[in-house]
Design an enzyme around this catalytic site. Structure first.
Site, mmCIF file in Angstrom:
data_model
loop_
_atom_site.group_PDB
_atom_site.id
_atom_site.type_symbol
_atom_site.label_atom_id
_atom_site.label_comp_id
_atom_site.label_asym_id
_atom_site.label_seq_id
_atom_site.Cartn_x
_atom_site.Cartn_y
_atom_site.Cartn_z
ATOM 1 C CE1 TYR A 54 -3.845 -2.375 -0.114
ATOM 2 C CE2 TYR A 54 -2.442 -3.311 2.098
ATOM 3 C CZ TYR A 54 -3.586 -3.844 1.236
ATOM 4 O OH TYR A 54 -4.402 -4.446 0.703
ATOM 5 C CG ASN A 78 -10.376 0.990 -0.577
ATOM 6 O OD1 ASN A 78 -10.743 0.616 -0.086
ATOM 7 N ND2 ASN A 78 -8.674 1.437 -1.099
ATOM 8 C CB ALA A 89 -11.612 -6.897 3.798
ATOM 9 C CG HIS A 127 -9.870 -1.854 -4.944
ATOM 10 N ND1 HIS A 127 -9.904 -1.948 -3.258
ATOM 11 C CD2 HIS A 127 -10.460 -1.893 -5.473
ATOM 12 C CE1 HIS A 127 -11.267 -2.040 -3.799
ATOM 13 N NE2 HIS A 127 -11.873 -2.659 -4.770
ATOM 14 C CG LEU A 128 -4.549 2.641 -2.229
ATOM 15 C CD1 LEU A 128 -4.985 2.474 -0.171
ATOM 16 C CD2 LEU A 128 -3.790 3.739 -2.198
HETATM 17 C C1 DQA Z 1 -7.920 -2.283 -1.220
HETATM 18 C C2 DQA Z 1 -7.975 -4.120 -1.693
HETATM 19 C C3 DQA Z 1 -8.477 -4.553 -0.673
HETATM 20 O O1 DQA Z 1 -8.281 -6.339 -1.361
HETATM 21 C C4 DQA Z 1 -7.827 -4.842 0.548
HETATM 22 O O2 DQA Z 1 -9.125 -5.923 1.694
HETATM 23 C C5 DQA Z 1 -7.779 -3.763 1.329
HETATM 24 C C6 DQA Z 1 -7.211 -2.499 0.716
HETATM 25 C C7 DQA Z 1 -6.971 -1.784 -1.828
HETATM 26 O O3 DQA Z 1 -7.161 -0.722 -1.844
HETATM 27 O O4 DQA Z 1 -5.972 -2.087 -2.271
HETATM 28 O O5 DQA Z 1 -8.402 -2.913 2.692
HETATM 29 O O6 DQA Z 1 -8.862 -2.487 -0.955
#
Ligand code: DQA
Length: 158
Positions: A22, A73, A76, A99-100
């Site tokens: 991230y 966002n 999960a 999503h990042l």
């Molecule tokens: C996320 C991707 C999801 O799978 C993960 O659970 C996250 C971050 C992302 O921004 O890449 O918490 O949403």
């Protein structure tokens, strides 16, 4: 026009959590960049983060009459929450899923989004820049909505 930015579970941990996935940027710094874009483009913006599914649903519902679009966002919950999907479908506001990380390069369980079918589009894999791209897309959507409204006002009453 106003965009509501909704951040789901563990996104408050950005800058600390799994930096190799991230990156080092904190959520508040991402939000500062989004606010700068909003200010430069005449958009209103509000930010909300929660680790609780029900609070996210409450916030989506509160958007009715308060916001014109949603950038979300859901972390999960993206992959599990039919309830968040139903809330997005219920308010019928243009919604962009962000999503990042590139969820399609990761574990199989991340490759299914419950939310995508009720969203205008999905942006995934560009790190913090995903949020900037979502702002550009939302700005475009707002311009289209404004143009449609202006056209409707010009039509003579029958
Ligand atoms: C996320 C991707 C999801 O799978 C993960 O659970 C996250 C971050 C992302 O921004 O890449 O918490 O949403």
């Amino acid at each position: 026009m106003k965009v509501m930015v909704i951040q789901g579970p563990n996104l408050n941990m950005l800058g600390i959590r799994e930096q190799q996935i991230y990156g080092p940027m904190k959520l508040e710094d991402i939000h500062k960049q989004m606010k700068a874009f909003a200010d430069a483009n005449g958009m209103e913006i509000e930010f909300f983060q929660s680790n609780f599914e029900g609070e996210i649903i409450d916030k989506i519902q509160e958007c009715l009459g308060d916001a014109d679009g949603i950038i979300i966002n859901a972390g999960a919950y993206t992959h599990t929450s039919i309830a968040i999907r139903d809330a997005i479908a219920a308010v019928q506001l243009p919604t962009i899923e962000v999503h990042l990380s590139n969820v399609y390069r990761r574990e199989e369980f991340r490759q299914k989004s419950m939310l995508a079918p009720v969203c205008a589009g999905v942006i995934t894999g560009f790190g913090p820049f995903s949020y900037h791209l979502a702002m550009v897309a939302m700005h475009q959507i707002f311009q289209e909505i404004t143009a449609i409204k202006a056209q409707q006002q010009q039509k003579p009453q029958s």
